[in-house]
Scaffold this active site. Structure first.
Site, mmCIF file in Angstrom:
data_model
loop_
_atom_site.group_PDB
_atom_site.id
_atom_site.type_symbol
_atom_site.label_atom_id
_atom_site.label_comp_id
_atom_site.label_asym_id
_atom_site.label_seq_id
_atom_site.Cartn_x
_atom_site.Cartn_y
_atom_site.Cartn_z
ATOM 1 C CE1 TYR A 139 -3.691 2.552 0.714
ATOM 2 C CE2 TYR A 139 -2.190 3.390 2.389
ATOM 3 C CZ TYR A 139 -3.326 3.538 1.612
ATOM 4 O OH TYR A 139 -4.091 4.673 1.742
ATOM 5 C CB SER A 142 0.201 1.668 -4.291
ATOM 6 O OG SER A 142 -0.573 1.980 -3.141
ATOM 7 C CE LYS A 143 -3.359 5.572 -1.483
ATOM 8 N NZ LYS A 143 -4.373 6.265 -2.316
#
Length: 244
Positions: A139, A142-143
Site C-alpha cells: 500500500y 503504491s501511494k
C-alpha cells in the site's frame, strides 16, 4: 452569504471513490460550491478494470460539451501484510486501483483540459508517501508512486495551464481506517496489542483522527483557482504526523 472558492462554480469535476469517506466529502463539498460533479465508484465503475476508464471519461465529456475541468483521484484499496505474506494478486489489485487507475484517468482527461489550456488534477496519496508503516509495504509503495507521478506530471503539463497536485492524508476517520485497525489487531495481536484507537490517535500531534471533510477542504482548495500558482506539491494533511 454562501462561501465560494474561485474556479469551482460551474466547473465539471470527476471524483473517484465518491460513495464513502474522503471521496464522499469531496463530492459533496464540490457540489455545495457549485461544481457539476460526476462520481466513479463501485459497482457502476470498477477502476481495477482500467480498460474501461477512457469510455467512462468520454461519457462525462459528451454530457458536458467536451468540458472536464477537475479530476480528483481519490479511490483506493489496501492490503495488510509484510512482503512475505503478500500475494501477486494483492499487488496487482492495489497497484491497479491506487496507481494505474489514476494514471489512466489522467491520460483520459488531459486531452479535454489541453483544448481549454486549463485544468486541475488532485491525487490522493497517504502519509505513507513519506514514511513507512509496519505490514503495509505494498500500500505504501503504491501511494509513494502516486506522489511521484504527481510531481513529474506537474512538470510536463504546467506549461499548458494544467496543475497537478497531491494530498497526503494521515489517519482519517473512514470505513477503510476502521477495517484496517480491526484487521491489524486481529492478525497481529503481539505487534498491535494496545487499545485499538487511542494508540493511533496518540501518535498524531493533534491527538485525533481527521474528519473526511478536513481532507476534502485541502483537495478542493488545490482544485480551485485559489491555488492557481500551486502545482507539483504533495501536501501533508496529517495532524503533524510526518513532522515528527
Amino acid at each position: 452569504m454562501k462561501f465560494l472558492l474561485p474556479g469551482i462554480q460551474d466547473r465539471v469535476a470527476i471524483v473517484t471513490g465518491h460513495k464513502a469517506g474522503i471521496g464522499l466529502a469531496v463530492y459533496q463539498l464540490l457540489q455545495q460550491l457549485g461544481a457539476r460533479v460526476y462520481g466513479f465508484d463501485l459497482p457502476e465503475v470498477d477502476l481495477a478494470d482500467t480498460s474501461g476508464i477512457v469510455s467512462h471519461v468520454d461519457a462525462v465529456a459528451q454530457k458536458e460539451g467536451g468540458n472536464i475541468d477537475i479530476l480528483v483521484n481519490n479511490a483506493g484499496v489496501t492490503v495488510m501484510g509484510n512482503i512475505l505474506e503478500t500475494r501477486v494478486e494483492d499487488v496487482d489489485q492495489v497497484f491497479s486501483v491506487n496507481f494505474k487507475a489514476p494514471l489512466f484517468l489522467m491520460q483520459a482527461v488531459l486531452p479535454y483540459m489541453l483544448k481549454k489550456k486549463r485544468g486541475a488534477i488532485v491525487n490522493n496519496a497517504s502519509d505513507q508517501a513519506f514514511v513507512g508503516k509496519r505490514v503495509s509495504a505494498v500500500y505504501g509503495a503504491s501511494k509513494a508512486a502516486v506522489a511521484q507521478l504527481t510531481k513529474s506530471a506537474a512538470l510536463d503539463w504546467g506549461p499548458h495551464g494544467i496543475r497537478v497536485n497531491c494530498v497526503a492524508p494521515g489517519s482519517t476517520d473512514t470505513p477503510m481506517l476502521r477495517r484496517v485497525i480491526n484487521e491489524l489487531h486481529e492478525r497481529y495481536p503481539e505487534q498491535f496489542s494496545a487499545n485499538k484507537e487511542s494508540v493511533y490517535q496518540s501518535s498524531v500531534p493533534l491527538n485525533r483522527f481527521a474528519a473526511p471533510v478536513e481532507i476534502a477542504w485541502a483537495i478542493v482548495f488545490l482544485a480551485s483557482d485559489a491555488a492557481s500558482f500551486v502545482t507539483g506539491t504533495v501536501m501533508s494533511v496529517d495532524g503533524g504526523f510526518v513532522a515528527q
